[in-house]
Design an enzyme around this catalytic site. Structure first.
Site, short mmCIF file in Angstrom:
data_model
loop_
_atom_site.label_atom_id
_atom_site.label_comp_id
_atom_site.label_asym_id
_atom_site.label_seq_id
_atom_site.Cartn_x
_atom_site.Cartn_y
_atom_site.Cartn_z
N GLY A 14 19.52 15.62 10.65
CA GLY A 14 18.88 15.09 11.07
C GLY A 14 17.54 14.78 10.76
O GLY A 14 17.11 13.22 11.44
N VAL A 78 6.60 24.33 4.88
CA VAL A 78 5.65 23.89 6.46
C VAL A 78 5.48 25.44 6.72
O VAL A 78 6.13 26.11 6.69
CB VAL A 78 6.10 23.25 7.37
N GLU A 174 37.53 28.57 6.45
CA GLU A 174 37.54 27.72 5.81
C GLU A 174 37.35 27.88 3.45
O GLU A 174 37.86 28.18 2.86
CB GLU A 174 36.02 26.42 5.45
N ASP A 303 19.82 21.63 14.43
CA ASP A 303 19.64 22.47 15.07
C ASP A 303 18.74 23.94 15.26
O ASP A 303 18.67 25.19 15.81
CB ASP A 303 20.60 23.88 13.59
N ALA A 318 26.28 19.09 11.98
CA ALA A 318 25.86 17.87 11.64
C ALA A 318 25.44 16.66 12.27
O ALA A 318 24.89 15.96 12.85
CB ALA A 318 27.08 17.35 10.42
#
Ligand SMILES: Cc1cc2nc3c(=O)[nH]c(=O)nc-3n(C[C@H](O)[C@H](O)[C@H](O)COP(=O)(O)OP(=O)(O)OC[C@H]3O[C@@H](n4cnc5c(N)ncnc54)[C@H](O)[C@@H]3O)c2cc1C
Length: 438
Positions: A14, A78, A174, A303, A318
């Protein structure tokens, strides 16, 4: 006149998309991330299973933005936001809670693992969110084979060579497929005292089927393919217990020294920093333009945002983060330039995919569904396209081609970053015996 300052927190899908959308905006952009690299999380499981090396799925953020002259990259964490005074607080190894002022703020801080309130599981079942996590999982998996090879007592081989994956969503499926192939092909002729093919891979989920977001038909196809690869799929029961000796599922203990958490995720604490309304998971509820109510200068994307479209929350994938980032960038650009703002944000779902072992994937896009080799080729093509740089695309393509043709995986290194970590207690115990000692 000074240019407006846009602070982007997070250089994931993002945050990077926002920065790129602001390439031609007359503004000062500061992108802050606690790591120095952008990470392609969808391929983390390939690092954990030795197909790819860490440097093939991560790339320095400042390298990606090197040609974007209006963007500065800061390595720092942050820790909070002061909405009233319009600044974020950033800590690094040198300085704590340094305020950085903004005119526009984009929070794209992603998510981390969630153990659904059972945080005590984390010690025994690490998750996979960062490169360090993937390398730690790779160490654990490869070390299990080393320990078994050194172990004199064959009764312990079974525990050492049982791998449990908790969570049968795309990551668990996966990972299970890739682990099964690693065991069956790459490691096959590497050991003398153990047979790697006897290793068990157990995939557990409390849901009634694997790959919940996919259609029932594709979910069944994926499960069948996993079982053909030798994976034991245990559905319908969550794990009651995870400890140093393995897991307990529906009263049954499965002895295992390698348990990996591939289940839930929890958003970053952006909602707490902002003190705004969140959904039950803790994601910040954003408006139709991805801003926080009452603060048109603060955007939350990816997210860590809760955005409803057609009555349903958008998934943590994504594409949602990238499209959100692109939108936020365009909207800020229009405000700075005084041009017409874009229409409210709308996510365009291009489809979902998951790969199961070698040459097999499932693909779902609207009503279109497909499984098998063609879906796998589409998966490979699309994933290559979304890697951050052309050098990564070439390197991953060559690696995949080599692994596909030869079954070899080069990244089978056990790398303990702290030399003092015991490489293996069992090795130390077993070697004197093997050498004819006591
Ligand atoms: C193992 C795994 C497999 C996945 N597979 C798929 C898949 O196949 N397909 C798919 O579409 N999606 C997949 N996803 C989900 C996808 O990766 C996420 O939806 C996507 O990364 C979200 O993008 P984002 O920008 O919101 O967050 P991220 O990409 O996670 O980026 C967040 C960034 O913020 C930084 N950050 C966080 N907190 C701070 C802080 N306090 N200070 C400074 N920096 C901070 C982080 O270092 C990171 O760089 C997968 C995720 C995982 C973990």
């Amino acid at each position: 006149m000074a240019q407006p300052r846009i602070v982007i927190v997070g250089g994931g899908f993002g945050g990077l998309a926002t920065a790129k959308a602001l390439k031609n905006t007359p503004a000062e952009i500061i992108l802050i991330d606690r790591t120095n690299h952008h990470l392609f999380q969808p391929l983390l499981y390939q690092v954990a299973t030795s197909v790819l090396s860490p440097n093939q799925i991560g790339f320095p953020i400042r390298g990606i933005l090197q040609d974007q002259k209006n963007a500065t990259v800061i390595l720092g964490e942050v820790t909070g936001v002061d909405k009233e005074n319009r600044c974020v607080f950033v800590s690094d190894a040198d300085r704590k809670n340094v305020p950085i002022a903004y005119d526009y703020l984009i929070l794209a801080t992603g998510a981390s693992h969630s153990y659904f309130g059972r945080n005590e599981f984390e010690k025994f079942a690490p998750g996979m969110k960062s490169l360090a996590d993937a390398v730690a999982a790779r160490n654990k998996i490869l070390q299990a084979f080393e320990l078994a090879e050194a172990e004199e007592d064959p009764k312990r081989h079974r525990d050492l060579l049982t791998f449990v994956l908790v969570g049968a969503g795309p990551t668990g499926v996966e990972m299970a497929g890739a682990l099964a192939i690693l065991i069956k092909t790459t490691l096959k002729s590497n050991f003398r005292r153990i047979d790697p093919a006897l290793a068990r891979v157990v995939l557990v989920d409390m849901a009634p089927r694997v790959l919940g977001p996919f259609s029932e038909h594709l979910s069944q196809a994926a499960k069948q393919h996993l079982e053909d690869l030798g994976v034991e799929v245990r559905l319908g029961h969550g794990v009651d217990q995870i400890d140093a000796d393995g897991v307990v599922i529906a009263g049954e203990r499965i002895a295992s020294k390698t348990v990996i958490w591939t289940a839930g995720v929890a958003p970053s604490p952006a909602g707490k920093w902002l003190k705004v309304e969140t959904d039950r998971a803790g994601r910040v509820r954003v408006q139709k333009d991805l801003t926080v109510p009452g603060h048109p200068e603060i955007f939350v994307i990816g997210d860590t945002a809760a955005f409803e479209q057609d009555g349903k929350p958008l998934p943590g994938v994504a594409q949602v983060a990238m499209q959100g980032g692109h939108y936020a960038g365009k909207l800020i650009h229009s405000r700075i330039n005084g041009s017409k703002p874009p229409a409210p944000f709308r996510y365009f779902d291009k489809g979902t995919m998951a790969v199961v072992g070698k040459g097999f994937a499932v693909l779902q896009s609207w009503k279109f569904q497909m499984s098998g080799l063609i879906a796998w080729l589409a998966w490979a093509f699309i994933h290559l396209q979304f890697l951050a740089t052309s050098s990564l695309r070439l390197s991953v393509f060559l690696q995949w081609a080599w692994t596909f043709l030869t079954g070899q995986r080069g990244a089978r290194l056990i790398v303990n970053h702290h030399a003092s970590e015991p490489a293996s207690t069992a090795v130390r115990e077993a070697l004197p015996a093997a050498a004819g000692g006591k």
